[in-house]
Enzyme design. Structure first.
Site, PDB file in Angstrom:
ATOM      1  N   GLY A 285     -14.475  55.755  64.644  1.00  0.00           N
ATOM      2  CA  GLY A 285     -15.146  56.514  65.946  1.00  0.00           C
ATOM      3  C   GLY A 285     -15.881  57.759  65.756  1.00  0.00           C
TER       4      GLY A 285
ATOM      5  N   ARG B 287     -28.669  47.818  72.260  1.00  0.00           N
ATOM      6  CA  ARG B 287     -28.104  49.229  72.653  1.00  0.00           C
ATOM      7  C   ARG B 287     -28.800  50.110  73.666  1.00  0.00           C
ATOM      8  NH1 ARG B 287     -27.443  53.126  69.616  1.00  0.00           N
ATOM      9  NH2 ARG B 287     -25.300  53.622  70.440  1.00  0.00           N
TER      10      ARG B 287
ATOM     11  N   TYR C 223     -24.348  47.832  65.102  1.00  0.00           N
ATOM     12  CA  TYR C 223     -24.202  47.473  66.660  1.00  0.00           C
ATOM     13  C   TYR C 223     -25.790  46.991  66.891  1.00  0.00           C
ATOM     14  CZ  TYR C 223     -19.829  49.452  66.343  1.00  0.00           C
ATOM     15  OH  TYR C 223     -18.430  49.854  66.126  1.00  0.00           O
TER      16      TYR C 223
ATOM     17  N   GLU D 261     -10.874  53.714  59.804  1.00  0.00           N
ATOM     18  CA  GLU D 261     -11.583  52.342  60.043  1.00  0.00           C
ATOM     19  C   GLU D 261     -13.159  53.203  60.675  1.00  0.00           C
ATOM     20  OE1 GLU D 261      -9.147  50.560  62.971  1.00  0.00           O
ATOM     21  OE2 GLU D 261      -7.661  49.856  61.475  1.00  0.00           O
ATOM     22  N   PRO D 262     -13.754  53.425  59.700  1.00  0.00           N
ATOM     23  CA  PRO D 262     -15.169  54.032  60.199  1.00  0.00           C
ATOM     24  C   PRO D 262     -16.174  52.670  60.079  1.00  0.00           C
ATOM     25  CG  PRO D 262     -14.658  54.651  57.781  1.00  0.00           C
ATOM     26  CD  PRO D 262     -13.577  54.043  58.420  1.00  0.00           C
ATOM     27  N   GLY D 263     -17.013  52.521  60.898  1.00  0.00           N
ATOM     28  CA  GLY D 263     -17.957  51.549  61.046  1.00  0.00           C
ATOM     29  C   GLY D 263     -19.482  52.298  61.181  1.00  0.00           C
ATOM     30  N   ARG D 264     -19.683  52.906  62.441  1.00  0.00           N
ATOM     31  CA  ARG D 264     -20.934  53.076  62.787  1.00  0.00           C
ATOM     32  C   ARG D 264     -21.423  54.258  61.726  1.00  0.00           C
ATOM     33  NH1 ARG D 264     -22.738  53.794  67.975  1.00  0.00           N
ATOM     34  NH2 ARG D 264     -20.753  53.269  68.671  1.00  0.00           N
TER      35      ARG D 264
ATOM     36  N   CYS E  48     -38.562  39.049  79.431  1.00  0.00           N
ATOM     37  CA  CYS E  48     -38.642  38.986  81.030  1.00  0.00           C
ATOM     38  C   CYS E  48     -37.438  39.896  81.654  1.00  0.00           C
ATOM     39  CB  CYS E  48     -38.832  37.716  81.666  1.00  0.00           C
ATOM     40  SG  CYS E  48     -40.460  36.749  80.921  1.00  0.00           S
TER      41      CYS E  48
ATOM     42  N   TYR F 191     -26.052  50.546  76.787  1.00  0.00           N
ATOM     43  CA  TYR F 191     -25.624  52.066  76.832  1.00  0.00           C
ATOM     44  C   TYR F 191     -26.429  53.138  76.963  1.00  0.00           C
ATOM     45  CZ  TYR F 191     -22.469  49.220  73.759  1.00  0.00           C
ATOM     46  OH  TYR F 191     -21.310  48.600  73.007  1.00  0.00           O
TER      47      TYR F 191
END
Length: 421
Positions: free
Chosen positions: A239, A314, A375, A275-278, A346, A318
């Site tokens: 996170g 995104r 993402y 658990e790093p991802g971003r 569209c 978001y």
């Protein structure tokens, strides 16, 4: 830091001109940097030096086989949230004992596949899931290692759609019920309690929510050990945020995150899983697009690109910000203009930015969306029958296409007609 820099008036990906990739592969196109992926993974690994630990990359951020294999060769484990991601991790050569299976809705089929292929642990999120896993493991005659995901009711102070640690979120069991839930787990056949799992959200830019959550986890370790449970692993999730806007205050560094873990939980004698991802993948990728038209509207100009919300969702989903930069470096003092940057889908929601100040651009110019590695491609779709964006991996002065752009014929041929048509 990333490895997408201007050189001789052109944006480069490591030692390859971005315009060269666009010319050969077409646009829109995702481009990833091996050097950035490597650097960011190692920052997390080094941040936990001195503690037993495993860095399990949250592969939902970007799951192309080439990315997974790059990280696996560095020693990364994988955090998976579906049977498909588990299969991807295994295909990339990640051993089962370095794969953690998270997610609130694991099916019995997914549990069985992971138990057959090998698994480090399941992060179970509810008592019904725990019961199902017990039955599957017992039927197979094996033991399933588990950590229970607890919800600490901590506000991560992030976007509502990516907050996971508040009491109203769907994730985990209330930490107030942890003793009861762990007692149930210990009594079920086929399960072995090995640790505690917690994850409070994504894109955190402040360490204080982590401190609050980790403090609660530390207290829970003591209570559960007093109850007789052998708590030897702490899965602290991921996170940590990235700076989507250059020039703004940077989020905490992995080393600061690691120091906090050591300070709050270093005396518990547990193996740490993160658990790093971003932060691993986000700044390791860009999305390159070409300007199709410059359209004058009522009181505003629209910059219409060949990339759309189906390629990078995104901003639409978001309200997320991505810096948008020209591939040709602007000269000092170059004229600026305010644009609504949009795609051809569209939908009015197909808008990347409103009244964004950019160097004056024209049809045929290339632009790059920074910080698009996480993402981005994984959330892309073929809405409006727009082919999935190709992906390219760069290493030093060469590059390879790691996912081809499908043709219209390939897309259409996936459909099958019933016999009466």
């Amino acid at each position: 830091m990333d490895h997408f820099l201007y050189r001789d008036g052109q944006l480069y990906a490591e030692d390859v001109p971005v315009a060269e990739i666009a010319a050969k592969v077409g646009t829109p196109v995702y481009i990833y940097s091996t050097a950035t992926l490597t650097r960011h993974f190692r920052l997390f690994d080094e941040a936990l030096d001195g503690m037993p630990h495993v860095v399990c990359y949250a592969m939902k951020a970007a799951s192309n086989q080439a990315i997974l294999k790059t990280l696996a060769q560095l020693g990364a484990g994988m955090d998976v949230v579906s049977g498909g991601e588990y299969a991807r991790a295994k295909a990339a050569g990640v051993p089962g004992d370095r794969i953690v299976f998270s997610g609130v809705g694991k099916t019995r089929e997914e549990m069985r596949a992971a138990l057959e292929g090998g698994i480090r642990q399941f992060n179970v999120e509810s008592e019904p899931e725990m019961q199902a896993l017990s039955e599957v493991a017992s039927e197979m005659g094996v033991i399933a290692p588990i950590a229970v995901r607890v919800n600490p009711d901590v506000d991560a102070k992030t976007h509502a759609k990516i907050a996971t640690g508040k009491s109203e979120n769907k994730f985990g069991v209330p930490i107030s019920r942890a003793s009861e839930v762990y007692a149930t787990a210990a009594a079920l056949p086929g399960l072995e309690v090995v640790g505690i799992d917690v994850h409070i959200g994504s894109q955190l830019t402040d360490l204080e929510p982590y401190r609050l959550a980790f403090t609660k986890v530390g207290e829970l370790v003591d209570r559960l050990r007093a109850d007789g449970h052998d708590i030897r692993r702490l899965d602290l999730g991921g996170g940590l945020g990235i700076p989507y806007t250059r020039g703004n205050e940077a989020p905490p560094l992995p080393v600061e995150y690691g120091n906090l873990i050591k300070e709050v939980l270093g005396d518990k004698g547990c193996e740490i899983e993160i658990e790093p991802g971003r932060l691993v993948a986000g700044n390791a990728g860009i999305l390159v697009s070409e300007v199709i038209y410059l359209k004058q509207g009522e009181g505003r100009d629209f910059l219409i690109l060949d990339a759309a919300m189906n390629d990078l969702i995104r901003p639409a989903m978001y309200e997320a910000h991505h810096d948008i930069v020209p591939v040709v470096e602007p000269e000092a003092g170059a004229e600026q203009a305010a644009y609504d940057v949009v795609g051809p889908v569209c939908e009015s929601g197909d808008t990347f930015a409103k009244q964004r100040s950019l160097t004056t651009l024209a049809a045929g110019d290339l632009v790059a969306f920074r910080s698009a590695g996480a993402y981005g491609a994984v959330m892309a779709s073929e809405y409006n029958t727009r082919p999935l964006v190709p992906e390219v991996l760069v290493k030093d002065d060469h590059f390879a296409v790691i996912r081809e752009r499908p043709s219209f014929e390939e897309i259409i041929n996936r459909d099958t007609l019933p016999e009466w048509l």
